[in-house]
Design a protein around this motif. Sequence first.
Motif, mmCIF file in Angstrom:
data_model
loop_
_atom_site.group_PDB
_atom_site.id
_atom_site.type_symbol
_atom_site.label_atom_id
_atom_site.label_comp_id
_atom_site.label_asym_id
_atom_site.label_seq_id
_atom_site.Cartn_x
_atom_site.Cartn_y
_atom_site.Cartn_z
ATOM 1 N N CYS A 296 -20.517 -8.240 -6.446
ATOM 2 C CA CYS A 296 -21.077 -8.096 -7.789
ATOM 3 C C CYS A 296 -22.229 -9.072 -8.029
ATOM 4 O O CYS A 296 -23.220 -8.709 -8.679
ATOM 5 N N ASP A 297 -22.129 -10.279 -7.513
ATOM 6 C CA ASP A 297 -23.238 -11.234 -7.638
ATOM 7 C C ASP A 297 -24.482 -10.709 -6.927
ATOM 8 O O ASP A 297 -25.596 -10.812 -7.452
ATOM 9 N N ALA A 298 -24.296 -10.131 -5.733
ATOM 10 C CA ALA A 298 -25.433 -9.583 -4.982
ATOM 11 C C ALA A 298 -26.053 -8.406 -5.730
ATOM 12 O O ALA A 298 -27.277 -8.289 -5.831
ATOM 13 N N ALA A 299 -25.216 -7.534 -6.280
ATOM 14 C CA ALA A 299 -25.717 -6.380 -7.032
ATOM 15 C C ALA A 299 -26.444 -6.828 -8.295
ATOM 16 O O ALA A 299 -27.515 -6.321 -8.626
ATOM 17 N N ARG A 300 -25.887 -7.784 -8.995
ATOM 18 C CA ARG A 300 -26.508 -8.267 -10.225
ATOM 19 C C ARG A 300 -27.846 -8.949 -9.930
ATOM 20 O O ARG A 300 -28.813 -8.797 -10.679
ATOM 21 N N ALA A 301 -27.920 -9.666 -8.816
ATOM 22 C CA ALA A 301 -29.177 -10.317 -8.430
ATOM 23 C C ALA A 301 -30.275 -9.293 -8.163
ATOM 24 O O ALA A 301 -31.453 -9.581 -8.357
ATOM 25 N N GLU A 302 -29.894 -8.097 -7.754
ATOM 26 C CA GLU A 302 -30.852 -7.010 -7.505
ATOM 27 C C GLU A 302 -31.083 -6.159 -8.757
ATOM 28 O O GLU A 302 -31.838 -5.196 -8.712
ATOM 29 N N GLY A 303 -30.393 -6.497 -9.835
ATOM 30 C CA GLY A 303 -30.552 -5.741 -11.075
ATOM 31 C C GLY A 303 -29.832 -4.405 -11.079
ATOM 32 O O GLY A 303 -30.208 -3.496 -11.823
ATOM 33 N N ARG A 304 -28.802 -4.265 -10.251
ATOM 34 C CA ARG A 304 -28.080 -3.001 -10.152
ATOM 35 C C ARG A 304 -26.958 -2.909 -11.178
ATOM 36 O O ARG A 304 -26.332 -3.913 -11.515
ATOM 37 N N LEU A 305 -26.723 -1.711 -11.643
ATOM 38 C CA LEU A 305 -25.551 -1.458 -12.468
ATOM 39 C C LEU A 305 -24.325 -1.524 -11.571
ATOM 40 O O LEU A 305 -24.381 -1.119 -10.413
ATOM 41 N N ILE A 306 -23.220 -2.008 -12.128
ATOM 42 C CA ILE A 306 -21.997 -2.172 -11.343
ATOM 43 C C ILE A 306 -20.834 -1.567 -12.114
ATOM 44 O O ILE A 306 -20.626 -1.891 -13.287
ATOM 45 N N ALA A 307 -20.095 -0.694 -11.452
ATOM 46 C CA ALA A 307 -18.913 -0.089 -12.063
ATOM 47 C C ALA A 307 -17.740 -0.249 -11.109
ATOM 48 O O ALA A 307 -17.915 -0.469 -9.912
ATOM 49 N N ALA A 308 -16.558 -0.120 -11.652
ATOM 50 C CA ALA A 308 -15.347 -0.103 -10.835
ATOM 51 C C ALA A 308 -14.557 1.141 -11.208
ATOM 52 O O ALA A 308 -14.436 1.473 -12.389
ATOM 53 N N VAL A 309 -14.055 1.815 -10.181
ATOM 54 C CA VAL A 309 -13.163 2.950 -10.383
ATOM 55 C C VAL A 309 -11.833 2.558 -9.769
ATOM 56 O O VAL A 309 -11.759 2.279 -8.574
ATOM 57 N N ILE A 310 -10.817 2.515 -10.604
ATOM 58 C CA ILE A 310 -9.475 2.182 -10.146
ATOM 59 C C ILE A 310 -8.650 3.461 -10.205
ATOM 60 O O ILE A 310 -8.533 4.080 -11.263
ATOM 61 N N VAL A 311 -8.112 3.851 -9.054
ATOM 62 C CA VAL A 311 -7.303 5.059 -8.971
ATOM 63 C C VAL A 311 -5.844 4.634 -8.939
ATOM 64 O O VAL A 311 -5.412 3.925 -8.023
ATOM 65 N N ASP A 312 -5.109 5.034 -9.962
ATOM 66 C CA ASP A 312 -3.699 4.663 -10.079
ATOM 67 C C ASP A 312 -2.960 5.793 -10.764
ATOM 68 O O ASP A 312 -3.188 6.066 -11.951
#
Length: 131
Positions: free
Chosen positions: A63-79
């Motif tokens: 997430c730090d690497a993605a944020r440094a590149e300005g990328r949106l970050i999502a999480a999908v949790i399958v339960d």
Amino acid sequence: MVSWAWTRKSYEARVLVVPLDETSRAALPEGLEEGLTVEQADMVVLLAHDLGVVDDSAVIEICDAARAEGRLIAAVIVDADLSWHGEAARRSAVVIREAVDSVVVLRDVKLATAFVDVLRGGDREPVADAR
């Protein structure tokens, strides 16, 4: 005959899906951009089934690497139960929630696959008229 569906996508996004456990790795949707990096992606999606085995430090690093590149970050949790048990799972849920921009919890990996496809720009095939 094609119904109201557009003949082309309104956009296309490169979505990097990062599996956080073995079940997620085995369930990765087909056709994802292989070899895609955080720098090349438009969005990063973390995919998890078993929060109890998630490496929290890896989540933070990704997430730090993605944020440094300005990328949106999502999480999908399958339960299937829409819940998680155990201290490790609860801790990972907190880490993920704090590290990403959005969290989606789904009951089935098929829904996760459809969700990622929507993020990428929608279905690959035109919608057939159901008349």
